[in-house]
Structure formats: C-alpha cells, structure tokens
Design a protein around this motif. Structure first.
Motif, PDB file in Angstrom:
ATOM      1  N   THR A   1      -2.518  -3.532   3.209  1.00 22.96           N
ATOM      2  CA  THR A   1      -2.049  -2.539   4.180  1.00 22.96           C
ATOM      3  C   THR A   1      -1.387  -3.248   5.356  1.00 22.96           C
TER       4      THR A   1
ATOM      5  N   SER B   1      -8.171   0.921   5.833  1.00 25.32           N
ATOM      6  CA  SER B   1      -7.660  -0.127   4.939  1.00 25.32           C
ATOM      7  C   SER B   1      -8.827  -0.864   4.285  1.00 25.32           C
TER       8      SER B   1
ATOM      9  N   ALA C   1      -4.427   3.256   3.504  1.00 21.99           N
ATOM     10  CA  ALA C   1      -4.651   3.142   2.056  1.00 21.99           C
ATOM     11  C   ALA C   1      -5.083   4.515   1.545  1.00 21.99           C
TER      12      ALA C   1
ATOM     13  N   VAL D   1       0.822  -1.215   0.000  1.00 19.98           N
ATOM     14  CA  VAL D   1       0.000   0.000   0.000  1.00 19.98           C
ATOM     15  C   VAL D   1       0.860   1.270   0.000  1.00 19.98           C
TER      16      VAL D   1
END
Ligand code: FUL
Length: 442
Positions: free
Chosen positions: A255, A286, A217, A210
């Motif tokens: 993530t 995430s 994110a 990520v």
C-alpha cells in the motif's frame, strides 16, 4: 476417503510465500522518499528538460531522514533514484543528466549512496525506484533504451551494498508506443545481482500494487492473484485491491501512499501533512488488512524532512506502541497464540469456536488475528463474540486474515471472548490472537 485425500492435496498445493516474501511482509511499515528536480520546480512530473543546475539541496542530510524513519518505526527506505524526468540521483556513467552536473557538492555528491549508507548506519533496509519512463534519455522509445535501462539498473544493483526492494511501474510515454519494456530482462538482472531483493509492480513478481494511492487495502485482501495477462501498467486496480481467493501466484499487496497530497515536496503543502491519527488509520487499512504500508515522506528543497513530517511519523509510532503494548490474551490462552511468532500456531477447525476466558473482566476495542502464512492463506471468514454475563453477543465479523487482520471494535468489558472461523480454504493455522485497548490519542 477420497474427499479427505482431495482436501489434503488441495491444502498442500496452496500458494505459499518464498522466504523473501515472508520476511518482507513482516516489515509492516516501510518508507518511500520522493526527491528529484521536481522538488525544485514544484512539479509532480518533470518533462526531462530541467537543467541539473536547479538541483541544489544545500542542507541535504540523508541521516536526518533515515533517523526520523527509524524513530517512526519504519523498516526500509526506498529512494526515487530516477523518476519520470530522467534525472539521476547518482552519478550514472550512462547519462549526463544527473547529480554529477549539478551544483550540489560541486557535482561530487551521490544521493543514493548517502541514503544507502544512512540505512546501514541506522539498521534500515534499503531499496530504490528506477522509473522505466524516462523523458530525458534520447534512446527512450527505441529498443536500445532497454539496454540503457539495464545498464543503470546494474549500477544501482552493484554499487550500493544490499538492496532489499526494487520498485517498478509501467508508466510509459506517448513517444514509446512501439517499444516494449523488457521487464523479464530487468527482473532477471535483479534476481542475479541481488537475490534477496523484493520486486514490486502491478504484477509482481514478488509484491503487487494495492490498486490505489489512497492507502486502502481491500477489506478482503488475498495475498494470491492470477498473473495471467497482467503486466506493469496493465492490471485492473480493483482486482489488485482484493486479490483473488483462487489465485495461483503468491503476490501480496503493498500500500503506497503519501504523507502529503503530492509525492514530491511542495511548499504550499506544508500545512497539509497527514495527522498522526490519519497515519494510524492508514496502518489499520494496510498492515491491518494483510498488506504492508509504504508511506512516502518527501524531503524538501534544502534536502531535509520538514519538522512537521518528522513529528507526524514519531507520534504515529508512539500511538501504535501505546495501543499494542499489552496483549490482554497473554496468559489466558494457548501460549502459541501470543508468543509473537508466526511459526508456532494452533490448528483451528472451522465452526469450532475458540474461547478465551480472562480471570477478571478486561476492556478492549482492538482485536488482532494472524495466520501462519508460511503455509499459505486459508481463512475466508469468521466472527468475534463476547460474553455479556448472560449471553454471547457478536462484536464483529471479518473476511480474510492472512498475515494480519486488525479489527477496530466498539469498547467492550467482558470476561470471555469467542473467535469462530466460519469459512476456510484449508486447515487453519492460527498463529496469533490479540485483544488491546487503544491509546486514548487515536
Ligand atoms: C507512479 C508515478 O507516476 C508517481 O509520480 C509516483 O512516483 C508513484 C509512486 O508512482 O507510478
């Protein structure tokens, strides 16, 4: 006519997930287990000179770890089979630098096996991280190292039952400038020996980093990127964070973040464990932004999870369960939108609002949207509005949706809500919508 034909062709050629990627995305919360000689030396990166004699987790109990993960709602555990220091948590035939030369269980133990077995027992998926960077192995830096690495990879891929994820990074020593990791060969081995396994790296091939280790994110997060020129260790973190609307490869973002400041256990971080509320925030940042949470919980030097960490993940899950138990949209809209299935969806046209009317006023502060990503990711932008009694008031705007978009809004009490998709890459297939009242504990 021509325009319509072009649009259709375009929608059809949009990147889509493989069944393997589609199943992975729906796991939502998975766990990382960082454990090795560093756990005993108070380091984050070992230099490869550590003696196996220091590895002695006298109370080691992988069942305790995996049970705690199960109670915390985690669907997979990924163990650091080998970190950068080169110490192997399984008795590899290809090195002496492993548990077999440690005092733990008189050299008869196998951490990887204990984790894999516990995962089987508790119904979690199992994965491993085998660091290409190896600061102990003498062949490191020469071409022979690729064979050594593949030998070890093969041991892990064949000796422990089903493997669901293999985690690669591109970290490399200064002494290895002349050597190229043979990622193509590594990846082929995984495909051949464990065809269901997802492979992670900066550049896929299945899922991508990520772009940070803070649990964030992108607010906009596409599952697509263009992998041209990318390789593990050679990708722009900003690009990975948001993905690429025009990317031609379906490689969603994972993530990875730790429950503590470090990836490994350190006694002086026992009072720095993230709170359940902080973990819930990570979930929204995430899984709630079209990514997947890979939360690291490091076992301590006795080989146990600390009680503080166990409590944090348990409370994290109970807060989420409380929040998402009751979808207020159920029974008030098309059944396909609340049946918890991505495959049953409502086709939604851009700029044609979808109105949900409740039979009495409801209060909520969380909104959930999901696309049927089996057919690609289409939504670029949209907005949510609610009826004040006399007018529509905007509650929130959003960009990408993909697998899931969670919006934390101010609390509202209303009898009607309106969702409008304002921009899309192709015909939108809205799979789920939800309105929830957050648990007071968040
Ligand atoms: C990185 C490593 O260098 C860190 O030590 C940690 O394992 C993290 C998850 O990946 O590449």
């Amino acid at each position: 006519m021509l325009v319509i034909a072009c649009l259709q062709a375009n929608a059809q050629s949009l990147p889509k997930p493989t069944p393997r990627q589609l199943a992975w995305q729906q796991l939502e919360t998975t766990a990382f287990l960082h454990f090795t000689v560093n756990t005993f030396t108070d380091k984050e990166w070992g230099d490869g000179t550590e003696s196996p004699a220091i590895f002695n987790p006298t109370k080691m109990d992988a069942r305790q770890w995996v049970k705690a993960l199960k109670d915390g709602g985690f669907k997979m555990a990924i163990i650091t089979a080998k970190h950068h220091d080169g110490f192997c948590l399984w008795p590899s035939k290809f090195t002496e630098h492993s548990v077999k030369n440690s005092p733990w269980k008189n050299g008869q133990g196998d951490v990887v096996k204990e984790v894999a077995d516990a995962c089987k027992e508790f119904g979690l998926k199992f994965g491993f991280y085998l660091s290409p960077w190896d600061r102990h192995e003498p062949s490191y830096g020469t071409d022979a190292y690729n064979d050594h690495y593949k030998n070890q990879l093969k041991e892990l891929l064949t000796g422990y039952g089903e493997v669901s994820e293999v985690w690669f990074d591109g970290a490399k020593g200064e002494n290895a400038k002349a050597m190229e990791y043979d990622f193509k060969g590594y990846w082929q081995l995984v495909r051949d020996l464990q065809p269901k396994a997802i492979m992670f790296s900066d550049a896929g091939p299945d899922v991508r980093w990520v772009g940070n280790e803070a649990g964030n994110a992108g607010e906009t997060c596409w599952s697509t990127i263009d992998t041209t020129g990318l390789a593990p260790g050679k990708a722009d973190p900003k690009y990975l964070n948001t993905g690429d609307e025009d990317g031609t490869n379906w490689i969603p973002a994972e993530t990875d973040v730790s429950i503590r400041p470090g990836w490994f256990w350190h006694a002086n971080e026992n009072d720095k464990v993230r709170t359940p509320q902080n973990l819930v925030n990570l979930y929204y940042q995430s899984a709630g932004r079209n990514s997947l949470l890979l939360l690291n919980i490091p076992p301590n030097n006795e080989g146990l999870f600390e009680e503080s960490d166990i409590k944090a993940i348990k409370d994290f899950r109970s807060i989420l369960n409380e929040t998402f138990v009751n979808n207020l949209a159920s029974m008030h809209t098309d059944k396909r939108l609340t049946d918890k299935k991505l495959s049953t969806f409502l086709p939604v046209k851009t700029n044609v609002p979808l109105v949900i009317s409740f039979n009495k006023k409801v209060s909520f502060d969380r909104v959930m949207l999901q696309e049927n990503i089996a057919n690609g990711q289409k939504i670029k932008s949209g907005l949510v509005a609610y009826w004040t009694g006399s007018t529509w008031e905007q509650l929130s705007t959003f960009s990408t949706v993909g697998y899931k978009r969670l919006i934390r809004s101010k609390p509202v009490e209303t009898s009607k809500v309106r969702i409008t998709i304002t921009g899309s890459k192709g015909p939108v297939q809205l799979a789920e919508i939800g309105f929830f009242k957050a648990s007071g504990r968040e």
